[in-house]
Scaffold this active site. Sequence first.
Site, short mmCIF file in Angstrom:
data_model
loop_
_atom_site.label_atom_id
_atom_site.label_comp_id
_atom_site.label_asym_id
_atom_site.label_seq_id
_atom_site.Cartn_x
_atom_site.Cartn_y
_atom_site.Cartn_z
N ASP A 1 2.55 2.26 3.61
CA ASP A 1 3.20 1.05 3.98
C ASP A 1 4.67 1.61 3.56
O ASP A 1 5.30 1.44 4.78
CB ASP A 1 3.61 -0.39 3.07
CG ASP A 1 2.08 -1.03 3.62
OD1 ASP A 1 1.04 -0.47 4.30
OD2 ASP A 1 1.85 -1.93 2.22
N HIS B 1 0.66 -0.77 -0.10
CA HIS B 1 0.06 0.19 -0.04
C HIS B 1 1.29 0.93 -0.08
O HIS B 1 2.21 1.17 0.66
CB HIS B 1 -0.95 0.30 1.35
CG HIS B 1 -1.86 -1.41 1.93
ND1 HIS B 1 -1.16 -2.37 1.70
CD2 HIS B 1 -2.97 -0.78 1.63
CE1 HIS B 1 -2.11 -3.38 2.54
NE2 HIS B 1 -3.43 -1.95 1.98
C1 XLS Z 1 -6.98 -6.57 4.44
C2 XLS Z 1 -7.29 -7.12 3.18
C3 XLS Z 1 -5.73 -5.75 2.17
C4 XLS Z 1 -6.12 -6.01 1.22
C5 XLS Z 1 -4.72 -4.57 0.61
O1 XLS Z 1 -8.11 -7.41 4.81
O2 XLS Z 1 -6.67 -7.95 2.70
O3 XLS Z 1 -4.48 -6.92 3.49
O4 XLS Z 1 -5.43 -7.50 0.44
O5 XLS Z 1 -5.43 -4.08 1.00
#
Ligand code: XLS
Length: 444
Positions: free
Chosen positions: A108, A105
């Site tokens: 991140d 993300h």
């Molecule tokens: C959360 C989601 C997230 C997505 C990416 O539950 O899995 O991690 O994969 O935003």
Amino acid sequence: MPMKTRPQYFQVPRIPFEGPGSENPLAFRHYDPAAPADGMTLKERMRFSIAFWHSFRGLGGDPFGPGTIRRPWERGSDALSVALRRMEAAFEFFVKIEAPFWCFHDRDIAPEGATLAESNRNLDRLVAHAKALQKETGVRLLWGTANLFSNPRYMCGAATNPDAHVFAYAAAQVKKALEVTHELGGDGYTFWGGREGYETLLNTDLGREQEHLAAFLRMAVDHAKRIGFKGQFYIEPKPKEPMKHQYDFDVASGIAFLRTFGLEKHFKFNIETNHATLAGHTFQHEIEVAASQGMLGSVDANSGDMLLGWDTDQFNTDVKEITLAMVSIMRAGGLGRGGFNFDAKLRRPSIDPEDLFYAHIGGMDTYALAYRVARRIISDGHLDRFVAGRYSSYDSGFGRRIEEGNARFPELERLVLSKLGEPVPRSGRQEYLENLLNRYLTGA
Ligand code: XLS
Ligand code: NI
Ligand code: NI
């Protein structure tokens, strides 16, 4: 700069493949990256990916207490230099664990600034660093995404926020996230609608919110075209958490949503195991639903705890569950530009750097083993023949006419009355098939 001249953060060597006989816990027993796998190497075939957020931002915090995991690269008070070091640690890990891809993300990898402009500048710094590290290591980006759920501004959603100002902010953030994903050569871009849903219908115009979400996705498609980004767009369904209800509840409701708004050509599904089970489905079910519409895209590889009602995002070592999923994926022709992204996190007491290796080794070995078992199931053809036989009455005669849309009620009525009479029941043979599956799984 070659990797060797950088500080090494993990006192663990590159993980070797040693085969099923190995007793070395820091070796692969089934994932042999160089092994041939249907015309390519197993590494190329599996397209494993590491989730930056869990493995490099998650430090074991939960609603009851702070993080438990300490990492050497996290020391220091300057957020940007910590972020730069963290990125180097991450690429060291990607190489040592033999993962050809990573996912992230925007927030991140780079700290959020006081303004959007500052956040974008921070992001550019880290993207340049990631680009150099990608070049140096050969690790590639499976998909990028934007965090539209952590900052308090998104507490009532991003594209589905009742305030158009928040919608606009989210649009600006996704515009930038798409551009940096493109810059890093990403093979895809994922929309997980973290807070796109509602807490209570007392304050929610559900119809209007879904229109807004569709408008948002249309703008994303449009912007991708404008900048020449050709990666695959994914919707990642999840029924709940953090919201009480999320609009992308499961694959079936995602398909209905996309078709309703004419967006189905532009999206495939990124299916997460734990989200499937939260929606009351199996992992394989979600894969089959997406595949049946030609919309199977990618996988967030993890698992939930069946005794808990939330997204525990654990590493999956259940050979049976993954083998079944793999059979469906192979029948559908594979994941194409998607991959298996380990959207999974260490348990809170798993605080050592080695734990990060054990976790991924377990996940990768399980997937590699499941791939081999599934391949055998498919090449033997018993299961496929059984299923084909079960539907064979549709292969000719009136069955065929039904499938082709050429049969009508009166004709079928005539047939039953004059010729067919009462159907003869045939066993579904579930237990026989379960025993057959066990033979493949245990090799005995
Ligand atoms: C959360 C989601 C997230 C997505 C990416 O539950 O899995 O991690 O994969 O935003
Ligand atoms: Ni996910
Ligand atoms: Ni999840």
